[in-house]
Enzyme design. Structure first.
Site, PDB file in Angstrom:
ATOM      1  N   LYS A 246     -48.691 -79.695  55.821  1.00  0.00           N
ATOM      2  CA  LYS A 246     -49.938 -79.019  55.448  1.00  0.00           C
ATOM      3  C   LYS A 246     -51.131 -79.380  56.340  1.00  0.00           C
ATOM      4  O   LYS A 246     -52.067 -78.583  56.479  1.00  0.00           O
ATOM      5  CB  LYS A 246     -50.290 -79.343  53.997  1.00  0.00           C
ATOM      6  CG  LYS A 246     -49.351 -78.727  52.978  1.00  0.00           C
ATOM      7  CD  LYS A 246     -49.621 -77.255  52.788  1.00  0.00           C
ATOM      8  CE  LYS A 246     -48.875 -76.694  51.602  1.00  0.00           C
ATOM      9  NZ  LYS A 246     -49.206 -75.275  51.351  1.00  0.00           N
TER      10      LYS A 246
ATOM     11  N   ASP B 184     -51.165 -78.395  44.764  1.00  0.00           N
ATOM     12  CA  ASP B 184     -50.016 -78.991  44.080  1.00  0.00           C
ATOM     13  C   ASP B 184     -49.687 -80.352  44.679  1.00  0.00           C
ATOM     14  O   ASP B 184     -48.688 -80.960  44.305  1.00  0.00           O
ATOM     15  CB  ASP B 184     -48.794 -78.070  44.203  1.00  0.00           C
ATOM     16  CG  ASP B 184     -48.850 -76.895  43.244  1.00  0.00           C
ATOM     17  OD1 ASP B 184     -49.243 -77.088  42.089  1.00  0.00           O
ATOM     18  OD2 ASP B 184     -48.512 -75.772  43.652  1.00  0.00           O
TER      19      ASP B 184
END
Length: 362
Positions: A66, A97
């Site tokens: 990410k 998340d």
């Protein structure tokens, strides 16, 4: 088995990602190409030629891919603020998340900015603690991911706040688009690594874990912006309890689904990203949904083979197994264009440390 196939996807075309993204990442002090590991035993099991795993368990100092998207998008967003005469410190706001929020928090800390991260139910306390350790403010939301996104967007309406969300909706698409561009570095690395292994024309299939579809959008952009003579097949994999892309493909339009508990916490998303949807609908060959037990088994198998992978990362293997085995497997192999000499790449998007899963969902 929850499965959708998209005839004609390999002929779909789009524009490529900007070339300067890779140069930006290369300039970062902790940038390094992540490993591509060949696993012959999986090739034997799946009856294909070669299987490679792109291992994102250590990316820019964090245990998931990410940071590629967060770093590029924040760089672009802050540069635009400076150009428009707003150079002061900001609070970077996001919902997560787990992995994206930690990447935003890490980037904020590195750049001397603040971060406020909204976390939905079901994210492991260790993942929350890792975000707190990046000196971010954390708000835990008593609801699902989509609710955390809504609350983050409300918070980011404050002065000197910037929403850095890795999903898009009408009216909020520029920063998510930059996040998708950031992921293109992973694909550029993959080209070079496969070429070094003698695979110069690209893989026959890439298996991609999917939450809202942003990484899948980046992968589709990469492979569908090339000449079409030998296009790669692209397979998306979701949890059975949060299969928003599979459901949307079945209905022919983006829909939201009610999500349940899953150990694949980073994929526990109920609504496809608005900017990802045209790419998913156009360029994705097939979509499959898998059970938690199957991703857990795949994570254990990858660990035994020397690849650290959490349940989300291992979903790529679980999904490929689901597609290539069991009833109607030959039909699915044919749809994906796979044979005994095919080259397959699994994107393992996180290491085991990114998403502790012994008690996830509680």
């Amino acid at each position: 088995m929850p499965w959708s196939v998209r005839p004609g996807a390999r002929a779909w075309r789009c524009a490529p990602a900007p070339a300067e993204v890779r140069s930006f990442h290369f300039s970062l002090p902790d940038y390094a190409t992540t490993p591509l590991t060949e696993i012959p035993s999986l090739a034997v099991e799946l009856e294909v030629g070669r299987v490679f795993v792109k291992d994102e368990s250590a990316r820019l100092g964090l245990p998931a891919f990410k940071a590629l998207g967060a770093s590029w998008a924040i760089h672009r967003a802050l540069a635009e603020r400076v150009a428009s005469g707003e150079p002061g410190p900001v609070t970077l706001v996001t919902a997560t998340d787990g992995n994206h929020g930690r990447a935003v928090a890490r980037t904020a800390r590195r750049l001397g900015q603040h971060a406020h991260v909204f976390v939905p139910q079901g994210v492991h306390p260790q993942a929350v603690a890792a975000i707190v350790a990046e000196q971010a403010k954390v708000t835990e939301v008593p609801g699902p991911y989509d609710e955390a996104v809504r609350l983050a967007a409300e918070e980011a309406a404050a002065p000197d706040a910037v929403l850095v969300q890795d999903t898009a909706w009408p009216g909020y698409e520029q920063i998510p688009g930059w996040i998708v561009e950031g992921y293109s570095t992973l694909c550029a690395e993959l080209d070079e690594q496969l070429a070094a292994e003698g695979v110069t024309e690209g893989p026959d299939l890439v298996s991609v874990p999917v939450g809202v579809g942003s990484l899948a959008q980046a992968v589709i952009t990469h492979y569908r912006s090339r000449p079409s003579e030998r296009a790669s097949a692209l397979l998306s994999v979701e949890p059975e309890s949060a299969a928003c892309v599979l459901e949307s493909l079945a209905l022919g339009e983006p829909v939201s689904v009610t999500t349940g508990d899953t150990t694949m916490a980073g994929l526990n998303c109920g609504t496809p990203s608005s900017i990802a949807w045209p790419y998913l609908r156009g360029g994705l060959d097939a979509a499959v949904a898998v059970a938690d037990a199957d991703s857990a088994r795949a994570a254990g198998d990858l660990a035994a083979l020397g690849v650290s992978s959490g349940p989300c990362g291992a979903a790529s293997l679980a999904g490929l197994r689901a597609a290539l085995t069991g009833a109607d497997a030959e039909e699915r192999r044919t749809a994906l264009g796979l044979g005994p000499s095919s080259v397959v790449v699994l994107l393992s998007t996180e290491g085991d440390a990114a998403n502790p899963h012994s008690t996830a969902g509680h």
